[in-house]
Scaffold this motif. Structure first.
Motif, PDB file in Angstrom:
ATOM      1  N   UNK A 290       0.833  -1.213   0.000  1.00 22.59           N
ATOM      2  CA  UNK A 290       0.000   0.000   0.000  1.00 22.59           C
ATOM      3  C   UNK A 290       0.860   1.253   0.000  1.00 22.59           C
ATOM      4  N   UNK A 291       0.407   2.244  -0.784  1.00 23.58           N
ATOM      5  CA  UNK A 291       1.066   3.558  -0.828  1.00 23.58           C
ATOM      6  C   UNK A 291       0.013   4.592  -0.441  1.00 23.58           C
ATOM      7  N   UNK A 292       0.411   5.527   0.422  1.00 21.33           N
ATOM      8  CA  UNK A 292      -0.506   6.606   0.813  1.00 21.33           C
ATOM      9  C   UNK A 292       0.049   7.918   0.280  1.00 21.33           C
ATOM     10  N   UNK A 293      -0.819   8.698  -0.352  1.00 21.80           N
ATOM     11  CA  UNK A 293      -0.408  10.028  -0.811  1.00 21.80           C
ATOM     12  C   UNK A 293      -1.580  10.986  -0.590  1.00 21.80           C
TER      13      UNK A 293
ATOM     14  N   UNK B 177       0.866  -3.230 -10.941  1.00 19.52           N
ATOM     15  CA  UNK B 177       1.622  -4.302 -10.263  1.00 19.52           C
ATOM     16  C   UNK B 177       0.898  -4.783  -9.014  1.00 19.52           C
ATOM     17  N   UNK B 178      -0.360  -4.337  -8.850  1.00 20.84           N
ATOM     18  CA  UNK B 178      -1.141  -4.788  -7.697  1.00 20.84           C
ATOM     19  C   UNK B 178      -0.951  -3.928  -6.460  1.00 20.84           C
ATOM     20  N   UNK B 179      -0.309  -2.765  -6.609  1.00 19.94           N
ATOM     21  CA  UNK B 179      -0.119  -1.871  -5.455  1.00 19.94           C
ATOM     22  C   UNK B 179      -1.400  -1.067  -5.235  1.00 19.94           C
ATOM     23  N   UNK B 180      -1.814  -0.977  -3.959  1.00 20.22           N
ATOM     24  CA  UNK B 180      -3.032  -0.215  -3.643  1.00 20.22           C
ATOM     25  C   UNK B 180      -2.643   1.197  -3.249  1.00 20.22           C
ATOM     26  N   UNK B 181      -3.408   2.150  -3.785  1.00 23.54           N
ATOM     27  CA  UNK B 181      -3.077   3.558  -3.534  1.00 23.54           C
ATOM     28  C   UNK B 181      -4.211   4.242  -2.783  1.00 23.54           C
ATOM     29  N   UNK B 182      -3.870   4.886  -1.657  1.00 26.74           N
ATOM     30  CA  UNK B 182      -4.877   5.709  -0.964  1.00 26.74           C
ATOM     31  C   UNK B 182      -4.496   7.177  -1.110  1.00 26.74           C
ATOM     32  N   UNK B 183      -5.469   7.980  -1.541  1.00 27.73           N
ATOM     33  CA  UNK B 183      -5.208   9.416  -1.745  1.00 27.73           C
ATOM     34  C   UNK B 183      -6.028  10.210  -0.730  1.00 27.73           C
ATOM     35  N   UNK B 184      -5.343  10.841   0.210  1.00 22.99           N
ATOM     36  CA  UNK B 184      -6.043  11.601   1.257  1.00 22.99           C
ATOM     37  C   UNK B 184      -6.448  12.967   0.699  1.00 22.99           C
TER      38      UNK B 184
ATOM     39  N   UNK C 111       0.197  -1.831   7.330  1.00 23.99           N
ATOM     40  CA  UNK C 111       0.082  -2.385   5.965  1.00 23.99           C
ATOM     41  C   UNK C 111       0.748  -1.462   4.939  1.00 23.99           C
ATOM     42  N   UNK C 112       1.051  -0.245   5.362  1.00 29.58           N
ATOM     43  CA  UNK C 112       1.528   0.742   4.388  1.00 29.58           C
ATOM     44  C   UNK C 112       3.032   0.588   4.157  1.00 29.58           C
ATOM     45  N   UNK C 113       3.417   0.512   2.874  1.00 27.25           N
ATOM     46  CA  UNK C 113       4.838   0.333   2.547  1.00 27.25           C
ATOM     47  C   UNK C 113       5.525   1.697   2.384  1.00 27.25           C
ATOM     48  N   UNK C 114       4.801   2.653   1.786  1.00 29.03           N
ATOM     49  CA  UNK C 114       5.421   3.953   1.537  1.00 29.03           C
ATOM     50  C   UNK C 114       4.379   5.071   1.579  1.00 29.03           C
ATOM     51  N   UNK C 115       4.787   6.206   2.145  1.00 34.09           N
ATOM     52  CA  UNK C 115       3.940   7.404   2.141  1.00 34.09           C
ATOM     53  C   UNK C 115       4.680   8.452   1.315  1.00 34.09           C
ATOM     54  N   UNK C 116       3.960   9.093   0.387  1.00 32.71           N
ATOM     55  CA  UNK C 116       4.589  10.111  -0.473  1.00 32.71           C
ATOM     56  C   UNK C 116       3.768  11.383  -0.380  1.00 32.71           C
ATOM     57  N   UNK C 117       4.349  12.428   0.188  1.00 31.18           N
ATOM     58  CA  UNK C 117       3.609  13.703   0.257  1.00 31.18           C
ATOM     59  C   UNK C 117       4.509  14.854  -0.164  1.00 31.18           C
ATOM     60  N   UNK C 118       3.833  15.930  -0.516  1.00 31.33           N
ATOM     61  CA  UNK C 118       4.577  17.160  -0.750  1.00 31.33           C
ATOM     62  C   UNK C 118       4.846  17.822   0.600  1.00 31.33           C
ATOM     63  N   UNK C 119       5.841  18.686   0.643  1.00 35.13           N
ATOM     64  CA  UNK C 119       6.093  19.468   1.856  1.00 35.13           C
ATOM     65  C   UNK C 119       5.204  20.717   1.825  1.00 35.13           C
ATOM     66  N   UNK C 120       5.171  21.334   0.610  1.00 34.57           N
ATOM     67  CA  UNK C 120       4.375  22.556   0.408  1.00 34.57           C
ATOM     68  C   UNK C 120       3.595  22.396  -0.893  1.00 34.57           C
TER      69      UNK C 120
ATOM     70  N   UNK D  58       5.158   7.263  10.027  1.00 30.60           N
ATOM     71  CA  UNK D  58       5.808   6.288   9.130  1.00 30.60           C
ATOM     72  C   UNK D  58       6.754   5.400   9.933  1.00 30.60           C
ATOM     73  N   UNK D  59       7.543   6.031  10.776  1.00 31.36           N
ATOM     74  CA  UNK D  59       8.511   5.251  11.558  1.00 31.36           C
ATOM     75  C   UNK D  59       7.799   4.253  12.470  1.00 31.36           C
ATOM     76  N   UNK D  60       6.738   4.732  13.156  1.00 26.88           N
ATOM     77  CA  UNK D  60       6.003   3.846  14.073  1.00 26.88           C
ATOM     78  C   UNK D  60       5.392   2.649  13.351  1.00 26.88           C
ATOM     79  N   UNK D  61       5.062   2.840  12.056  1.00 27.18           N
ATOM     80  CA  UNK D  61       4.357   1.778  11.317  1.00 27.18           C
ATOM     81  C   UNK D  61       5.242   1.060  10.304  1.00 27.18           C
ATOM     82  N   UNK D  62       6.537   1.356  10.328  1.00 27.38           N
ATOM     83  CA  UNK D  62       7.478   0.661   9.440  1.00 27.38           C
ATOM     84  C   UNK D  62       7.298   1.014   7.968  1.00 27.38           C
ATOM     85  N   UNK D  63       6.781   2.223   7.678  1.00 26.27           N
ATOM     86  CA  UNK D  63       6.624   2.643   6.274  1.00 26.27           C
ATOM     87  C   UNK D  63       7.769   3.576   5.892  1.00 26.27           C
TER      88      UNK D  63
END
Ligand SMILES: Cc1ncc(COP(=O)(O)O)c(C=O)c1O
Length: 394
Positions: A103-106, A124-131, A151-160, A177-182
């Motif tokens: 899972x990727x969260x953005x 590739x079967x990756x699930x994407x959540x868009x907040x 369950x989240x493998x990576x979080x990708x956000x903008x700073x600004x 991210x650190x607490x959840x191993x992402x």
């Protein structure tokens, strides 16, 4: 910070009121000179020749990488030069190996460059959540708390946000991210040029930004990785290998492993000079100056009848990127009028954020003014006066 003195380094400012630095910045004389020096005096390929000129080019190009690492206070990790922030993000998205169900969260505040590379992973079967942000363009930390779990493998956000200027709660996100191993990829395209950044304090695993938005040459960008080992290079070929056999090859450690082929040597050296320039001026001073201009701009815009401002109302939640519209006019019409009336350069349209524009119900996008270290209060006042005349006629 002596703005009138530093404006002398940007010759083009005598012809234009440049309020589009969020798209790309202008280039100061010391950066131009560093690129010219390379082409005039020691142009050579890097990582290849043993003669003095090649050694000098190699040394300066490597030094530029060190300068960019210092620029974001990175004491370790790998600092790779790319063509732009887009390439930096793609390098990570394509370089990690994914498995079905990852899972990727953005967020919906992202520039297309930090959305499409993750969307592509769906095949590739990756699930994407868009907040989604609220109407002011803010995302509550609780939304990240809800979305980021183990369950989240990576979080990708903008700073600004490059549209609304919203500043995201980066430290809270990196803690989650650190607490959840992402892993956490931070798109700093709109922050690295404008405020002092320290990768350790941000707590990200990947930091991506554009050299051309921070006074560097076009076609330059940066990817800093805390740990390069899970990331495969985008390209393979010359310059990135240690050993090549008929059946296999081994890749160099460090930035060279990720920069196959002849890089933009002059661009990279120019980017190093841009980092020097900004550090000499002082990123904290740059930020204070921009916030002063932004406050003046927001206050003035609020006074103009028929003009709607987007983004957080509280100055503490935003940066020097300001989006607005004038009732009865399309964003492109306003931008053209500003150019024709007073040579004022602003951006108009969707700003590479179509899903966000749809979410906010802004079918034609917005007009966007963005400030940088070389802008002045007089320029902001001229923008405001011109907008007022345009709004009166609309
Ligand atoms: C927040 C953000 N991310 C990514 C990008 C992409 O940058 P580049 O065009 O340098 O790849 C931009 C460009 O405007 C941006 O504002």
């Amino acid at each position: 910070m002596n703005v009138s003195r530093l404006r002398e380094d940007f010759a083009v400012l005598s012809d234009v009121i440049y309020l589009d630095s969020a798209a790309t910045s202008l280039t100061p004389e010391p950066v131009l000179k560093s690129v010219e020096d390379y082409y005039r005096h020691f142009r050579a390929n890097v990582g290849r020749g043993v003669y003095r000129q090649a050694q000098l080019a190699d040394q300066r190009y490597r030094l530029a990488h060190n300068k960019l690492a210092e620029f974001v206070a990175a004491s370790g990790g790998t600092t790779v030069f790319t063509r732009n922030a887009t390439e930096s993000i793609n390098l990570v998205a394509q370089g990690l190996s994914w498995k079905r169900g990852d899972r990727v969260v953005t967020t919906l505040l992202e520039h297309h460059s930090n959305l499409l590379p993750w969307m592509k992973l769906k095949s590739q079967g990756v699930e994407l959540e868009i907040i989604k942000p609220d109407r002011e363009g803010r995302i509550d930390t609780a939304e990240f708390e809800r979305a980021i779990n183990d369950d989240v493998r990576l979080v990708a956000t903008t700073h600004v946000s490059n549209v609304l200027g919203t500043v995201l709660p980066v430290r809270e996100i990196s803690d989650l991210c650190r607490e959840n191993g992402a892993m956490y990829l931070l798109d700093a395209a709109q922050s690295a040029p404008h405020l002092p950044l320290k990768v350790d304090i941000l707590g990200c695993d990947f930091l991506c930004f554009s050299g051309h938005k921070m006074l560097g040459p076009t076609g330059t960008g940066v990817l800093w990785m805390k740990d390069e080992s899970p990331v495969q290079p985008l390209l393979s070929g010359g310059g990135m290998v240690d050993q090549v056999f008929e059946e296999s090859f081994s890749i160099k450690k460090g930035y060279e492993g990720f920069e196959a082929g002849t890089p933009d040597v002059g661009g990279g050296i120019g980017l190093g000079a841009a980092a020097d320039y900004l550090q000499k001026v002082g990123l904290a001073e740059v930020h204070n100056h921009e916030m002063m201009l932004t406050q003046r701009l927001l206050m003035g815009l609020q006074e103009i009848e028929g003009l709607e401002i987007y983004g957080p109302a509280d100055l503490r939640d935003r940066s020097g990127v300001v989006s607005f519209n004038i009732r009865g006019l399309l964003p492109h019409e306003v931008a053209l009028m500003l150019d024709q009336a007073k040579s004022i350069a602003v951006r108009s349209g969707h700003h590479c954020c179509m899903p966000l524009m749809r979410h906010l119900g802004l079918d034609h996008g917005t007009v966007r003014a963005s400030v940088y270290l070389y802008n002045t209060e007089e320029e902001i006042d001229l923008l405001l006066q011109t907008l007022e005349s345009i709004a009166r006629l609309a």
